[in-house]
Scaffold this motif. Structure first.
Motif: not given
Length: 108
Positions: A16, A92, A31, A28
């Motif tokens: 990331f 996250f 992901l 990006f």
């Protein structure tokens, strides 16, 4: 002291940060889980609009100062062309498929 992105503990978070810093929109997006969500300063935001405005069209860049929670929580200096530099926190949630289901950011 800045942590080099290649040394970040969680491989998905590492990817990331790399995608943000290299302005790799395709990497990006790969992901993120298809139904990924995010919040900024405690408010849920439209993911596509936010990443375009805050990362890609404004040349976002992360410099990580600290990581915790197995590498899934970061304290970082974030800068872009719109807001300049600010201290931020990032957390996250990574799903079983190895993709980011949710990230939360805001000023630290």
């Amino acid at each position: 002291m800045t942590i080099q992105p290649a040394k970040l503990g969680d491989p998905v978070v590492r990817a990331f940060v790399h995608a943000v810093n290299s302005h790799d929109r395709e990497g990006f997006m790969a992901l993120l889980a298809p139904d990924a969500t995010m919040s900024d300063d405690g408010f849920d935001r439209d993911l596509a609009d936010w990443i375009d405005r805050e990362i890609f069209s404004s040349h976002g860049h992360l410099e990580v100062d600290n990581e915790s929670a197995g590498g899934r929580t970061l304290r970082a200096r974030y800068r872009n062309d719109t807001w300049g530099e600010m201290r931020t926190r990032w957390s996250f949630t990574v799903g079983d498929d190895g993709r980011i289901a949710r990230f939360e950011t805001g000023q630290a």
